[in-house]
Design a protein around this motif. Sequence first.
Motif, PDB file in Angstrom:
ATOM      1  N   MET A 194      55.997  40.176  32.313  1.00  0.00           N
ATOM      2  CA  MET A 194      55.381  40.035  33.632  1.00  0.00           C
ATOM      3  C   MET A 194      55.825  38.731  34.281  1.00  0.00           C
ATOM      4  O   MET A 194      56.137  37.763  33.588  1.00  0.00           O
ATOM      5  CB  MET A 194      53.852  39.983  33.509  1.00  0.00           C
ATOM      6  N   PRO A 195      55.810  38.672  35.621  1.00  0.00           N
ATOM      7  CA  PRO A 195      55.903  37.359  36.258  1.00  0.00           C
ATOM      8  C   PRO A 195      54.800  36.459  35.700  1.00  0.00           C
ATOM      9  O   PRO A 195      53.654  36.900  35.559  1.00  0.00           O
ATOM     10  CB  PRO A 195      55.683  37.680  37.744  1.00  0.00           C
ATOM     11  N   PRO A 196      55.119  35.217  35.340  1.00  0.00           N
ATOM     12  CA  PRO A 196      54.154  34.371  34.624  1.00  0.00           C
ATOM     13  C   PRO A 196      52.793  34.218  35.300  1.00  0.00           C
ATOM     14  O   PRO A 196      51.764  34.210  34.623  1.00  0.00           O
ATOM     15  CB  PRO A 196      54.884  33.029  34.525  1.00  0.00           C
ATOM     16  N   LYS A 197      52.754  34.119  36.624  1.00  0.00           N
ATOM     17  CA  LYS A 197      51.461  33.951  37.294  1.00  0.00           C
ATOM     18  C   LYS A 197      50.621  35.221  37.221  1.00  0.00           C
ATOM     19  O   LYS A 197      49.388  35.153  37.189  1.00  0.00           O
ATOM     20  CB  LYS A 197      51.667  33.503  38.742  1.00  0.00           C
ATOM     21  N   GLN A 198      51.274  36.383  37.176  1.00  0.00           N
ATOM     22  CA  GLN A 198      50.526  37.621  36.971  1.00  0.00           C
ATOM     23  C   GLN A 198      49.911  37.642  35.579  1.00  0.00           C
ATOM     24  O   GLN A 198      48.748  38.019  35.401  1.00  0.00           O
ATOM     25  CB  GLN A 198      51.445  38.831  37.152  1.00  0.00           C
ATOM     26  N   ALA A 199      50.701  37.249  34.584  1.00  0.00           N
ATOM     27  CA  ALA A 199      50.195  37.205  33.213  1.00  0.00           C
ATOM     28  C   ALA A 199      49.022  36.239  33.101  1.00  0.00           C
ATOM     29  O   ALA A 199      48.015  36.533  32.452  1.00  0.00           O
ATOM     30  CB  ALA A 199      51.317  36.811  32.247  1.00  0.00           C
TER      31      ALA A 199
ATOM     32  N   GLY B 272      45.688  40.549  43.970  1.00  0.00           N
ATOM     33  CA  GLY B 272      46.966  41.251  44.022  1.00  0.00           C
ATOM     34  C   GLY B 272      47.733  41.109  42.720  1.00  0.00           C
ATOM     35  O   GLY B 272      48.327  42.076  42.226  1.00  0.00           O
ATOM     36  N   ALA B 273      47.722  39.901  42.152  1.00  0.00           N
ATOM     37  CA  ALA B 273      48.408  39.672  40.876  1.00  0.00           C
ATOM     38  C   ALA B 273      47.777  40.502  39.765  1.00  0.00           C
ATOM     39  O   ALA B 273      48.474  41.071  38.913  1.00  0.00           O
ATOM     40  CB  ALA B 273      48.366  38.184  40.524  1.00  0.00           C
ATOM     41  N   LEU B 274      46.452  40.578  39.775  1.00  0.00           N
ATOM     42  CA  LEU B 274      45.746  41.374  38.767  1.00  0.00           C
ATOM     43  C   LEU B 274      46.112  42.849  38.867  1.00  0.00           C
ATOM     44  O   LEU B 274      46.347  43.513  37.852  1.00  0.00           O
ATOM     45  CB  LEU B 274      44.238  41.210  38.938  1.00  0.00           C
ATOM     46  N   GLN B 275      46.164  43.355  40.070  1.00  0.00           N
ATOM     47  CA  GLN B 275      46.483  44.769  40.262  1.00  0.00           C
ATOM     48  C   GLN B 275      47.865  45.094  39.709  1.00  0.00           C
ATOM     49  O   GLN B 275      48.057  46.101  39.009  1.00  0.00           O
ATOM     50  CB  GLN B 275      46.416  45.115  41.748  1.00  0.00           C
ATOM     51  N   ARG B 276      48.832  44.237  39.997  1.00  0.00           N
ATOM     52  CA  ARG B 276      50.191  44.480  39.513  1.00  0.00           C
ATOM     53  C   ARG B 276      50.289  44.292  37.999  1.00  0.00           C
ATOM     54  O   ARG B 276      50.993  45.047  37.314  1.00  0.00           O
ATOM     55  CB  ARG B 276      51.172  43.553  40.242  1.00  0.00           C
ATOM     56  N   ALA B 277      49.581  43.294  37.465  1.00  0.00           N
ATOM     57  CA  ALA B 277      49.624  43.050  36.025  1.00  0.00           C
ATOM     58  C   ALA B 277      48.986  44.193  35.244  1.00  0.00           C
ATOM     59  O   ALA B 277      49.519  44.640  34.222  1.00  0.00           O
ATOM     60  CB  ALA B 277      48.924  41.732  35.699  1.00  0.00           C
ATOM     61  N   ARG B 278      47.859  44.669  35.714  1.00  0.00           N
ATOM     62  CA  ARG B 278      47.189  45.781  35.034  1.00  0.00           C
ATOM     63  C   ARG B 278      48.065  47.028  35.018  1.00  0.00           C
ATOM     64  O   ARG B 278      48.097  47.757  34.021  1.00  0.00           O
ATOM     65  CB  ARG B 278      45.850  46.069  35.707  1.00  0.00           C
ATOM     66  N   ALA B 279      48.786  47.260  36.106  1.00  0.00           N
ATOM     67  CA  ALA B 279      49.650  48.439  36.181  1.00  0.00           C
ATOM     68  C   ALA B 279      50.822  48.340  35.207  1.00  0.00           C
ATOM     69  O   ALA B 279      51.383  49.363  34.802  1.00  0.00           O
ATOM     70  CB  ALA B 279      50.172  48.612  37.598  1.00  0.00           C
ATOM     71  N   ALA B 280      51.193  47.116  34.824  1.00  0.00           N
ATOM     72  CA  ALA B 280      52.340  46.920  33.930  1.00  0.00           C
ATOM     73  C   ALA B 280      51.963  46.991  32.457  1.00  0.00           C
ATOM     74  O   ALA B 280      52.856  47.002  31.598  1.00  0.00           O
ATOM     75  CB  ALA B 280      52.992  45.565  34.223  1.00  0.00           C
ATOM     76  N   LEU B 281      50.677  47.048  32.148  1.00  0.00           N
ATOM     77  CA  LEU B 281      50.258  47.090  30.750  1.00  0.00           C
ATOM     78  C   LEU B 281      50.515  48.464  30.135  1.00  0.00           C
ATOM     79  O   LEU B 281      50.338  49.484  30.800  1.00  0.00           O
ATOM     80  CB  LEU B 281      48.766  46.764  30.630  1.00  0.00           C
ATOM     81  N   PRO B 282      50.907  48.506  28.860  1.00  0.00           N
ATOM     82  CA  PRO B 282      51.050  49.808  28.206  1.00  0.00           C
ATOM     83  C   PRO B 282      49.684  50.448  28.003  1.00  0.00           C
ATOM     84  O   PRO B 282      48.661  49.755  27.931  1.00  0.00           O
ATOM     85  CB  PRO B 282      51.700  49.452  26.866  1.00  0.00           C
ATOM     86  N   ALA B 283      49.665  51.760  27.915  1.00  0.00           N
ATOM     87  CA  ALA B 283      48.407  52.459  27.661  1.00  0.00           C
ATOM     88  C   ALA B 283      47.855  52.035  26.307  1.00  0.00           C
ATOM     89  O   ALA B 283      48.589  51.936  25.324  1.00  0.00           O
ATOM     90  CB  ALA B 283      48.624  53.969  27.694  1.00  0.00           C
ATOM     91  N   ALA B 284      46.569  51.754  26.269  1.00  0.00           N
ATOM     92  CA  ALA B 284      45.933  51.312  25.020  1.00  0.00           C
ATOM     93  C   ALA B 284      45.587  52.523  24.163  1.00  0.00           C
ATOM     94  O   ALA B 284      44.942  53.459  24.623  1.00  0.00           O
ATOM     95  CB  ALA B 284      44.684  50.507  25.321  1.00  0.00           C
ATOM     96  N   ASP B 285      46.054  52.496  22.918  1.00  0.00           N
ATOM     97  CA  ASP B 285      45.729  53.564  21.975  1.00  0.00           C
ATOM     98  C   ASP B 285      44.519  53.156  21.147  1.00  0.00           C
ATOM     99  O   ASP B 285      44.332  51.967  20.845  1.00  0.00           O
ATOM    100  CB  ASP B 285      46.910  53.834  21.046  1.00  0.00           C
ATOM    101  N   PRO B 286      43.681  54.117  20.744  1.00  0.00           N
ATOM    102  CA  PRO B 286      42.541  53.785  19.885  1.00  0.00           C
ATOM    103  C   PRO B 286      43.017  53.143  18.579  1.00  0.00           C
ATOM    104  O   PRO B 286      44.059  53.510  18.041  1.00  0.00           O
ATOM    105  CB  PRO B 286      41.889  55.153  19.630  1.00  0.00           C
ATOM    106  N   ALA B 287      42.265  52.167  18.112  1.00  0.00           N
ATOM    107  CA  ALA B 287      42.613  51.521  16.846  1.00  0.00           C
ATOM    108  C   ALA B 287      42.519  52.546  15.719  1.00  0.00           C
ATOM    109  O   ALA B 287      41.609  53.379  15.698  1.00  0.00           O
ATOM    110  CB  ALA B 287      41.671  50.356  16.574  1.00  0.00           C
TER     111      ALA B 287
END
Length: 302
Positions: A141-146, A175-190
Amino acid sequence: MTVLQRAQAGDENAFRELTAPYFRELHLHCYRMLGSVTDADDAMQEILLAAWRGLEGFEERASVRTWLYRIATNRCLNAIRDSKRRPPAEPVPPFEPPPPSRTSDVTWLQPYPDELLQEPEAHAVRRETVELAFIVALQRMPPKQAAALLLVDVLGFRTADVADLMDTSATAIKGALQRARAALPAADPAPAPETERQLAKRFAEAFVADDIETITSLLTDDAWLAMPPAPHEYHGPPAIAGFLRASAEARTTTLALEEAGANLQPGFRCYHADQHAVRRYAGHLVLEIRGEGIHRITRFVS
């Protein structure tokens, strides 16, 4: 006098007392931002030095914790900008590996030892916020989004506070949060703990025995192998088997694994032993279990 007042008056013991409760969480924050324990260690030295030098001007308009996170986040952003993500030197393998499926752009990644997550305040650390897949996603991610994602979604700061902390507007943070959340991989159940333990045990036994067939049987269909700081990645059980077979055929030492979890995932320290049983540390293995199989093997090459 309060601890803060004593620290502001130049009492080093008071400063340590003031900052010690936040050291471990700040270190983890730096690791998440930088992807490297070594870089997090270096950042923490700079953060504490900056806090010591700036303490006299601290006016308590925010909590000590928030003030320290301001320093830590900005130091990490500066480190990322100044280094421009210079990758470490690519190791030269002692054999001719098969062509990789692809190459990674996050070669500075390091594991975060589970023993560093055993502090009292670490009980609230959610596994999905420290697993390697999450750390890799942050590095891309762009560092400020992270930074915004970590401060709001992981650490629980209010959007307005993060905007102040990062010297920007609440709108920019949203805006940064919206873009960062969209870049996260789907979370799988532990995975179930017993399933994870059994798979890791079977993998370790097969790995030291060079039992490629058994290792392959433990993998998911979309499994892959990464080897930071080498950029090589092998995707799919056949490609992984090909690499492991080439490695086993070229090796002249005996393998040994020592259980050592990292990033709250199953892990092992890897050693090579010569004919005199002298062991040499050869890196760290971390497994990502998905469902009933091993989805990712990360071999951190020493």
